[in-house]
Design a protein around this motif. Structure first.
Motif, PDB file in Angstrom:
ATOM      1  N   ASP A 291       0.824  -1.211   0.000  1.00 28.97           N
ATOM      2  CA  ASP A 291       0.000   0.000   0.000  1.00 28.97           C
ATOM      3  C   ASP A 291       0.861   1.266   0.000  1.00 28.97           C
ATOM      4  O   ASP A 291       0.629   2.186  -0.781  1.00 28.97           O
ATOM      5  CB  ASP A 291      -0.889  -0.027   1.246  1.00 28.97           C
ATOM      6  CG  ASP A 291      -1.770   1.200   1.363  1.00 28.97           C
ATOM      7  OD1 ASP A 291      -2.648   1.368   0.498  1.00 28.97           O
ATOM      8  OD2 ASP A 291      -1.584   1.987   2.306  1.00 28.97           O
ATOM      9  N   HIS A 295       1.088   4.189  -2.796  1.00 35.08           N
ATOM     10  CA  HIS A 295       0.841   5.606  -2.510  1.00 35.08           C
ATOM     11  C   HIS A 295       1.974   6.471  -3.076  1.00 35.08           C
ATOM     12  O   HIS A 295       1.739   7.576  -3.561  1.00 35.08           O
ATOM     13  CB  HIS A 295       0.795   5.864  -0.996  1.00 35.08           C
ATOM     14  CG  HIS A 295      -0.521   5.576  -0.352  1.00 35.08           C
ATOM     15  ND1 HIS A 295      -1.654   6.290  -0.645  1.00 35.08           N
ATOM     16  CD2 HIS A 295      -0.884   4.676   0.596  1.00 35.08           C
ATOM     17  CE1 HIS A 295      -2.662   5.830   0.095  1.00 35.08           C
ATOM     18  NE2 HIS A 295      -2.213   4.852   0.861  1.00 35.08           N
ATOM     19  N   HIS A 334      -8.211  -2.856  -0.440  1.00 36.76           N
ATOM     20  CA  HIS A 334      -8.652  -1.822  -1.392  1.00 36.76           C
ATOM     21  C   HIS A 334      -7.602  -1.698  -2.474  1.00 36.76           C
ATOM     22  O   HIS A 334      -6.465  -2.155  -2.317  1.00 36.76           O
ATOM     23  CB  HIS A 334      -8.827  -0.464  -0.694  1.00 36.76           C
ATOM     24  CG  HIS A 334      -7.671  -0.083   0.176  1.00 36.76           C
ATOM     25  ND1 HIS A 334      -6.448   0.287  -0.337  1.00 36.76           N
ATOM     26  CD2 HIS A 334      -7.533  -0.060   1.527  1.00 36.76           C
ATOM     27  CE1 HIS A 334      -5.625   0.537   0.651  1.00 36.76           C
ATOM     28  NE2 HIS A 334      -6.241   0.325   1.801  1.00 36.76           N
ATOM     29  N   ASN A 336      -5.157   0.735  -5.007  1.00 37.43           N
ATOM     30  CA  ASN A 336      -4.315   1.887  -4.679  1.00 37.43           C
ATOM     31  C   ASN A 336      -3.670   2.437  -5.939  1.00 37.43           C
ATOM     32  O   ASN A 336      -2.955   1.745  -6.649  1.00 37.43           O
ATOM     33  CB  ASN A 336      -3.238   1.482  -3.666  1.00 37.43           C
ATOM     34  CG  ASN A 336      -2.585   2.690  -3.026  1.00 37.43           C
ATOM     35  OD1 ASN A 336      -2.439   3.725  -3.658  1.00 37.43           O
ATOM     36  ND2 ASN A 336      -2.203   2.557  -1.766  1.00 37.43           N
ATOM     37  N   HIS A 459      -5.868   5.753  -2.497  1.00 34.79           N
ATOM     38  CA  HIS A 459      -6.594   4.489  -2.629  1.00 34.79           C
ATOM     39  C   HIS A 459      -7.587   4.605  -3.790  1.00 34.79           C
ATOM     40  O   HIS A 459      -8.012   5.709  -4.153  1.00 34.79           O
ATOM     41  CB  HIS A 459      -7.388   4.180  -1.358  1.00 34.79           C
ATOM     42  CG  HIS A 459      -6.521   3.886  -0.175  1.00 34.79           C
ATOM     43  ND1 HIS A 459      -7.039   3.572   1.055  1.00 34.79           N
ATOM     44  CD2 HIS A 459      -5.181   3.874  -0.039  1.00 34.79           C
ATOM     45  CE1 HIS A 459      -6.047   3.374   1.905  1.00 34.79           C
ATOM     46  NE2 HIS A 459      -4.907   3.550   1.264  1.00 34.79           N
ATOM     47  N   HIS A 528       0.258   7.840   7.748  1.00 39.16           N
ATOM     48  CA  HIS A 528      -0.153   6.619   7.081  1.00 39.16           C
ATOM     49  C   HIS A 528       1.030   5.876   6.469  1.00 39.16           C
ATOM     50  O   HIS A 528       1.194   4.684   6.664  1.00 39.16           O
ATOM     51  CB  HIS A 528      -1.172   6.991   5.993  1.00 39.16           C
ATOM     52  CG  HIS A 528      -1.775   5.822   5.311  1.00 39.16           C
ATOM     53  ND1 HIS A 528      -2.374   4.795   5.991  1.00 39.16           N
ATOM     54  CD2 HIS A 528      -1.887   5.509   4.008  1.00 39.16           C
ATOM     55  CE1 HIS A 528      -2.823   3.904   5.132  1.00 39.16           C
ATOM     56  NE2 HIS A 528      -2.535   4.312   3.916  1.00 39.16           N
TER      57      HIS A 528
HETATM   58 ZN   LIG Z   1      -3.106   3.328   2.179  1.00 42.80          ZN
END
Ligand SMILES: [Zn+2]
Length: 530
Positions: A291, A295, A334, A336, A459, A528
């Motif tokens: 993730d 990002h 999810h 991304n 996301h 995050h």
């Molecule tokens: Zn994330």
């Protein structure tokens, strides 16, 4: 399963394949013995819930292409499991109560409780009513519980199985929630939320866990020691003050690889210890930084963290072979950043070569960025970029990176908010050709780099893979499209538990949706990924 190439030692980011297998503990350190864990008795059920956080199909495919076309692997564990007639393959929708694009907190709550909630909330409804989690239900019945991740252990995906905090960023509080819950295994990063010098309340949670009967380890060597393996105490292991390093960086910086265990190693130890419980166990394993790489639009870091998850599947398979009452569920919470392998060159014929061009990269954007300051000149940026990626970028491109590091920088359009990462990702996905007419190109490429394109640094809302196999897998309805909340029902059915949490509708949730201020949102994103 994992094949070790065809005799030729292809370099994986500068590290030989043999070294990689050694690092991954693929085979040698401890092997699973038949009946191990169940004290020789038939044993209870085990559930291994595997999460690739923010792991859209594109990155799984990219990892598979690199492994089979660059490293000469016959296949990958992901693909062999997806193709297996004994597996179930489905898709899962992921929207939360506040948005069609979820964050990891409500996505994990959907699995752990069967109820949807708002972005940022752990196991609670939008109005604050706590939701009972599958891990709490199983703990009450005597099952052993484990959480293993490459993020901080206090990050949303593992935390949503234990904690009821309304704000996922309250990681000081989440660490205390773990102390109260007492999982048998808790492994990952995030020591700063246990460390008295870093916690806001000054409490020493390492001492508290130790006083509470835990083995506490901070280094890979201690995790892998025979004392730790043979101990019957619960185990807390945190190996970085924040998230654990990317697999790409652990491979290329030997001091990181020595200090921080690999995900397959943590998974192996967790399974060995949890499966000693005669009643059975539940283990969540998360490759949490796929993730973060996405990002950052950092294709190569994402591919390698997905590779590490693929190697973890080999460890799990080894375990399932000798512990057949184990169910494995593999999914992602999810999408991304719209991960896509772009067609490249005339008739797309350069696409395969372009994807292979990521292979020489020796550091994540996280490491490259740590070498850049806002005063770094374009000439210095060119050298630093070349050092880590081997690509000599142009003056103009170096200036774009420099501009993206300035505090007043406005991203080029839309949602590329993580900078200069997104600019670096775009530069690495760029090739040029001698002849261009409008959008058409001709001839051999002049500059050949990679070709993974991203739609944002956020996301995304597309459905995610749902792969399951093992004990009772065929009976649970996981071979089709389901909503993410269905996984709670499936897990309850697997363990013979009847439980239903309260739910709220999107309409009922609306009054509880708060929009973060600019500063809060910025802080959320920083917390995050970093
Ligand atoms: Zn994330």
């Amino acid at each position: 399963m994992e094949k070790t190439g065809r005799g030729k030692e292809k370099s994986l980011s500068g590290v030989s394949r043999r070294d990689v297998l050694k690092i991954m503990g693929a085979g040698a350190i401890y092997t699973f013995l038949p009946g191990e864990g169940h004290g020789g008795s038939p044993g209870g059920e085990g559930l291994i819930f595997v999460v690739g956080d923010g792991m859209p199909l594109g990155v799984i495919k990219g990892m598979h292409q690199i492994r089979t076309r660059v490293y000469g692997d016959k296949g990958t564990n992901f693909y062999s499991k997806m193709k297996d007639v004994h597996s179930n393959l489905g898709y899962m929708s992921t929207e939360s109560l506040s948005s069609i694009v979820t964050d990891s907190a409500p996505a994990s709550v959907a699995w752990s409780t069967g109820s949807k909630t708002l972005n940022r909330a752990l196991a609670s409804l939008p109005d604050g009513r706590p939701l009972k989690t599958i891990m709490e239900l199983l703990k009450e019945q005597g099952y052993a519980c484990g959480l293993v991740t490459t993020t901080r252990v206090t990050h949303a995906t593992p935390a949503a199985w234990v904690s009821h905090q309304m704000q996922r960023d309250d990681e000081d509080a989440i660490a205390i929630d773990y102390l109260r819950f007492k999982p048998e295994i808790l492994l990952g990063g995030g020591s700063r939320f246990f460390d008295p010098s870093r916690r806001k309340d000054g409490n020493d949670l390492f001492k508290a866990f130790s006083d509470g009967g835990y083995d506490v380890v901070r280094e890979r060597v201690n995790l892998l020691s025979t004392e730790t393996l043979s101990s019957s105490k619960p185990l807390l292991g945190v190996f970085n003050s924040s998230h654990m390093s990317y697999y790409l960086d652990r491979l290329n910086q030997s001091e990181l690889g020595k200090r921080e265990p690999a995900l397959p190693e943590m998974t192996r130890i967790a399974l060995q210890k949890l499966s000693r419980n005669p009643k059975g166990f539940v283990l969540q394993v998360e490759a949490g930084r796929i993730d973060h790489a996405n990002h950052s639009n950092d294709a190569w870091a994402a591919i390698l963290d997905t590779h590490e998850l693929d190697l973890t599947l080999a460890v799990i398979d080894e375990f399932v072979k000798v512990n057949p009452k184990t169910l494995v569920i593999i999914t992602s919470d999810h999408g991304n950043s719209g991960w896509g392998i772009n067609g490249t060159g005339p008739e797309y014929n350069d696409s395969t070569e372009a994807l292979k061009k990521y292979q020489p990269i020796k550091a994540s954007f996280e490491v490259i960025k740590a070498r850049l300051k806002k005063e770094t000149t374009p000439a210095e940026i060119k050298d630093i970029f070349e050092h880590f990626t081997t690509f000599r970028i142009t003056d103009e491109e170096a200036s774009m990176i420099q501009a993206a590091m300035q505090p007043d920088y406005k991203p080029f359009h839309g949602d590329y908010v993580i900078q200069p990462d997104a600019v670096m990702g775009m530069i690495l996905a760029h090739s040029t050709y001698p002849k261009m007419k409008g959008v058409s190109i001709e001839g051999p490429s002049l500059v050949r780099r990679g070709n993974v394109g991203f739609t944002s640094t956020n996301h995304t809302g597309e459905d995610q893979i749902l792969l399951s196999y093992g004990y009772k897998a065929k009976q649970l309805g996981l071979h089709r499209h389901v909503d993410n909340t269905y996984l709670f029902s499936a897990m309850c059915e697997f363990f013979g538990i009847k439980y239903k949490n309260p739910t709220m509708t999107e309409e009922e949730a609306k009054p509880f949706i708060k929009t973060a201020s600019l500063e809060e949102w910025k802080r959320h994103m920083e917390l995050h990924v970093a």
